[in-house]
Design a protein around this motif. Structure first.
Motif, PDB file in Angstrom:
ATOM      1  N   ILE A 142      -3.307  28.779  20.963  1.00 18.08           N
ATOM      2  CA  ILE A 142      -2.501  29.938  21.345  1.00 18.08           C
ATOM      3  C   ILE A 142      -2.461  30.005  23.203  1.00 18.08           C
ATOM      4  N   LEU A 143      -4.066  30.205  22.779  1.00 19.62           N
ATOM      5  CA  LEU A 143      -4.461  29.933  25.329  1.00 19.62           C
ATOM      6  C   LEU A 143      -4.373  28.771  25.633  1.00 19.62           C
ATOM      7  N   GLY A 144      -3.594  27.561  25.297  1.00 16.60           N
ATOM      8  CA  GLY A 144      -3.814  26.320  25.320  1.00 16.60           C
ATOM      9  C   GLY A 144      -2.384  25.840  25.295  1.00 16.60           C
ATOM     10  N   ALA A 145      -0.964  26.699  24.907  1.00 14.13           N
ATOM     11  CA  ALA A 145      -0.642  26.716  24.413  1.00 14.13           C
ATOM     12  C   ALA A 145      -0.047  27.280  25.555  1.00 14.13           C
ATOM     13  N   ALA A 146      -0.932  28.043  25.756  1.00 11.96           N
ATOM     14  CA  ALA A 146       0.447  29.010  27.295  1.00 11.96           C
ATOM     15  C   ALA A 146      -0.403  28.123  28.615  1.00 11.96           C
ATOM     16  N   ILE A 147      -1.155  28.039  28.615  1.00 12.36           N
ATOM     17  CA  ILE A 147      -1.558  27.637  29.557  1.00 12.36           C
ATOM     18  C   ILE A 147      -0.338  25.968  29.706  1.00 12.36           C
ATOM     19  N   ILE A 148      -0.453  25.147  28.855  1.00  7.39           N
ATOM     20  CA  ILE A 148       0.617  24.255  29.222  1.00  7.39           C
ATOM     21  C   ILE A 148       2.130  24.580  29.699  1.00  7.39           C
ATOM     22  N   PHE A 149       2.230  25.621  28.611  1.00  8.98           N
ATOM     23  CA  PHE A 149       3.693  26.190  29.266  1.00  8.98           C
ATOM     24  C   PHE A 149       3.754  27.017  30.587  1.00  8.98           C
ATOM     25  N   GLY A 150       2.550  27.657  30.995  1.00  4.38           N
ATOM     26  CA  GLY A 150       2.608  28.131  32.277  1.00  4.38           C
ATOM     27  C   GLY A 150       2.341  26.713  33.418  1.00  4.38           C
ATOM     28  N   ALA A 151       1.900  26.014  33.629  1.00  5.35           N
ATOM     29  CA  ALA A 151       1.894  24.539  34.167  1.00  5.35           C
ATOM     30  C   ALA A 151       3.521  24.562  34.150  1.00  5.35           C
ATOM     31  N   ASN A 152       3.777  24.037  32.889  1.00  7.98           N
ATOM     32  CA  ASN A 152       6.244  23.964  33.272  1.00  7.98           C
ATOM     33  C   ASN A 152       6.533  24.719  33.798  1.00  7.98           C
ATOM     34  N   TYR A 153       6.125  25.986  33.514  1.00 10.21           N
ATOM     35  CA  TYR A 153       6.897  27.014  34.184  1.00 10.21           C
ATOM     36  C   TYR A 153       6.697  26.611  36.130  1.00 10.21           C
ATOM     37  N   LEU A 154       5.416  26.799  36.687  1.00 12.45           N
ATOM     38  CA  LEU A 154       4.895  25.968  37.351  1.00 12.45           C
ATOM     39  C   LEU A 154       5.837  25.493  38.316  1.00 12.45           C
ATOM     40  N   ASN A 155       6.086  24.203  37.967  1.00 11.88           N
ATOM     41  CA  ASN A 155       6.300  23.417  38.148  1.00 11.88           C
ATOM     42  C   ASN A 155       8.233  23.555  38.054  1.00 11.88           C
ATOM     43  N   LEU A 156       8.837  24.459  37.040  1.00 14.76           N
ATOM     44  CA  LEU A 156      10.435  24.565  37.077  1.00 14.76           C
ATOM     45  C   LEU A 156      10.542  25.252  38.055  1.00 14.76           C
ATOM     46  N   TRP A 157       9.749  26.929  39.078  1.00 15.11           N
ATOM     47  CA  TRP A 157       9.701  27.333  39.562  1.00 15.11           C
ATOM     48  C   TRP A 157       9.802  27.064  41.314  1.00 15.11           C
ATOM     49  N   SER A 158       8.504  25.825  41.169  1.00 13.75           N
ATOM     50  CA  SER A 158       8.856  25.483  42.634  1.00 13.75           C
ATOM     51  C   SER A 158      10.003  24.660  42.751  1.00 13.75           C
ATOM     52  N   GLU A 159      10.255  23.786  41.168  1.00 11.95           N
ATOM     53  CA  GLU A 159      11.775  22.799  41.703  1.00 11.95           C
ATOM     54  C   GLU A 159      12.719  24.215  42.101  1.00 11.95           C
ATOM     55  N   THR A 160      12.940  24.691  41.553  1.00 19.62           N
ATOM     56  CA  THR A 160      13.531  26.174  41.446  1.00 19.62           C
ATOM     57  C   THR A 160      13.790  26.744  43.522  1.00 19.62           C
ATOM     58  N   ARG A 161      12.759  26.900  44.000  1.00 21.13           N
ATOM     59  CA  ARG A 161      12.553  27.094  45.478  1.00 21.13           C
ATOM     60  C   ARG A 161      12.538  25.932  45.996  1.00 21.13           C
ATOM     61  N   ARG A 162      11.989  24.930  45.826  1.00 23.20           N
ATOM     62  CA  ARG A 162      12.248  23.300  46.717  1.00 23.20           C
ATOM     63  C   ARG A 162      13.763  23.516  47.298  1.00 23.20           C
ATOM     64  N   LYS A 163      14.121  23.427  46.009  1.00 23.69           N
ATOM     65  CA  LYS A 163      16.180  22.729  46.569  1.00 23.69           C
ATOM     66  C   LYS A 163      16.676  24.274  46.272  1.00 23.69           C
ATOM     67  N   PRO A 164      18.186  24.060  46.962  1.00 21.11           N
ATOM     68  CA  PRO A 164      19.127  24.727  47.179  1.00 21.11           C
ATOM     69  C   PRO A 164      19.933  24.957  46.251  1.00 21.11           C
TER      70      PRO A 164
END
Length: 298
Positions: free
Chosen positions: A275-297
């Motif tokens: 569960i912990l490892g999956a949460a970190i993997i999810f966090g990495a995915n979400y961080l990338n999604l959030w970053s892409e959303t902020r970077r692109k209009p």
């Protein structure tokens, strides 16, 4: 697969998108349970063959009723083939993995698919590898290490199959990104079910023996096919209504749900490290999604 609607969305639309995503969560989980149930009788190639044939029949019935069959084209045949070779390989490995290791571990490793897309996209799509993508990739790798805890005792053919399945799905996602620029969901699913039916017949029949499903297994095969199609449809519908950053957290509910089902149906213990490892993997995915959303209009 369908572009998200631009601009701010209201709470009612957000709720509908979340409900569609819950439908995808349930569909993926149902497919996993049905796949394990039928694996005691059929091998993975046979499961994929029957799943694809049933899925093709269901898809053509729905396409005929909705007249969406008119959107099926023969453009980009080689890209469809590449996509479905990756998907067929990944899905076979996924079905194989769920027979060998706990379902929660398979799902946790499956969550790495977007991270493999992140790593491979600069090579295949020419996308720039930003510093945030590097951070997300490193986080995801740490999550993989926590889930698998590599050692002679913990790394086995099941974990390797699940990780390889995630890479196969990543290849399919990259090809799908290219296809969705010109093709509809019906078109992509048509060529997926048709080509994978042929792949399944060839691979399942290479030994000259294709097992017929028993009356007990037939309903599980139908559930595998329905689960796969419904998961694609629900996920695509959710993405068409709301941004990925909004609905992706709902997808993470797959892990506790499948962990609970694994405990109830197969007495699989829920491991905190998975569960912990999956949460970190999810966090990495979400961080990338959030970053892409902020970077692109928007």
């Amino acid at each position: 697969m369908t572009p998200t609607c631009p601009g701010k969305i209201d709470s009612a639309t957000s709720l509908r998108a979340a409900l569609w995503m819950l439908g995808a969560v349930v569909s993926f989980s149902a497919m996993a349970i049905a796949g394990r149930e039928v694996s005691f009788e059929l091998d993975t190639f046979e499961i994929m063959m029957y799943r694809s044939i049933i899925g093709l029949i269901i898809l053509m019935i729905v396409a005929s009723l909705t007249r969406s069959y008119q959107t099926i084209t023969g453009r980009k045949p080689w890209l469809h083939i590449v996509r479905n070779v990756f998907h067929f390989t990944g899905q076979n490995l996924w079905f194989y993995a769920i027979t060998l290791i706990p379902l929660a571990q398979v799902f946790a490793l499956e969550f790495t698919s977007p991270l493999w897309v992140l790593v491979l996209s600069p090579l295949v799509l020419g996308e720039r590898l930003t510093s945030m993508r590097v951070v997300a990739a490193v986080m995801g790798f740490i999550g993989i290490l926590i889930v698998t805890r590599p050692s002679p005792e913990t790394v086995n053919i099941g974990t390797l199959a699940a990780l390889s399945a995630a890479i196969g799905f990543a290849g399919s996602i990259i090809a799908t990104k290219r296809l969705t620029r010109t093709e509809t969901l019906t078109c992509i699913l048509f060529w997926m079910t048709l080509s994978q039916s042929l792949f399944g017949v060839i691979c399942a029949g290479v030994d000259g023996n294709i097992a017929l499903p028993s009356p007990e297994s037939a309903p599980w095969l139908v559930l595998v096919a329905l689960g796969g199609l419904m998961a694609h449809y629900c996920l695509t519908t959710a993405l068409s209504m709301a941004p990925a950053t909004l609905i992706t957290p709902v997808d993470f509910l797959r892990l506790p749900l499948i962990a609970l089902l694994g405990l109830m149906l197969y007495q699989e213990q829920i491991e905190a490290m998975v569960i912990l490892g999956a949460a970190i993997i999810f966090g990495a995915n979400y961080l990338n999604l959030w970053s892409e959303t902020r970077r692109k209009p928007s």
